[in-house]
Motif scaffolding. Sequence first.
Motif, PDB file in Angstrom:
ATOM      1  N   VAL A  72      34.861  10.033  50.630  1.00 13.47           N
ATOM      2  CA  VAL A  72      33.919  10.306  51.715  1.00 13.47           C
ATOM      3  C   VAL A  72      34.682  10.611  52.998  1.00 13.47           C
ATOM      4  N   GLY A  73      35.733   9.854  53.268  1.00 13.34           N
ATOM      5  CA  GLY A  73      36.546  10.105  54.455  1.00 13.34           C
ATOM      6  C   GLY A  73      37.203  11.469  54.412  1.00 13.34           C
ATOM      7  N   PHE A  74      37.682  11.876  53.241  1.00 14.13           N
ATOM      8  CA  PHE A  74      38.298  13.195  53.105  1.00 14.13           C
ATOM      9  C   PHE A  74      37.282  14.298  53.371  1.00 14.13           C
ATOM     10  N   VAL A  75      36.094  14.173  52.783  1.00 12.00           N
ATOM     11  CA  VAL A  75      35.060  15.199  52.978  1.00 12.00           C
ATOM     12  C   VAL A  75      34.648  15.283  54.448  1.00 12.00           C
ATOM     13  N   LEU A  76      34.437  14.131  55.090  1.00 14.83           N
ATOM     14  CA  LEU A  76      34.075  14.149  56.506  1.00 14.83           C
ATOM     15  C   LEU A  76      35.189  14.738  57.363  1.00 14.83           C
ATOM     16  N   GLY A  77      36.437  14.424  57.037  1.00 14.15           N
ATOM     17  CA  GLY A  77      37.565  14.997  57.769  1.00 14.15           C
ATOM     18  C   GLY A  77      37.660  16.498  57.586  1.00 14.15           C
ATOM     19  N   ALA A  82      36.917  21.896  59.754  1.00 15.40           N
ATOM     20  CA  ALA A  82      36.330  23.229  59.632  1.00 15.40           C
ATOM     21  C   ALA A  82      35.498  23.567  60.858  1.00 15.40           C
ATOM     22  N   TYR A  83      34.785  22.591  61.387  1.00 14.68           N
ATOM     23  CA  TYR A  83      33.973  22.819  62.571  1.00 14.68           C
ATOM     24  C   TYR A  83      34.850  23.093  63.788  1.00 14.68           C
TER      25      TYR A  83
END
Length: 93
Positions: A72-77, A82-83
């Motif tokens: 989850v931390g990787f995906v949020l990072g 990307a943003y």
Amino acid sequence: METTKSEATLREVTGDVQQAAGELLDDVGAQVSGTAKVLSGKAQRLYADFAELARESTVERPLAALAIAAGVGFVLGALHAAYRSRPDNVRGD
């Protein structure tokens, strides 16, 4: 955790009573408020059940919980990166 579940049950019961009183008195505001209390109680009960389930699964399988948290931390990072890499004129700020 039992306190949360008992509070949820109490909230649901008071919501049912308020909703029934609103129907009896033809008071739409009381009906809506009662329905909101019932839904709030159900949401609180679901949260308590989920928290208990998460706690139990974390105790039983700590490495799986750690792997999920890392994922989850990787995906949020990645989403954050990307943003941030978008040009300023494309953002909706």
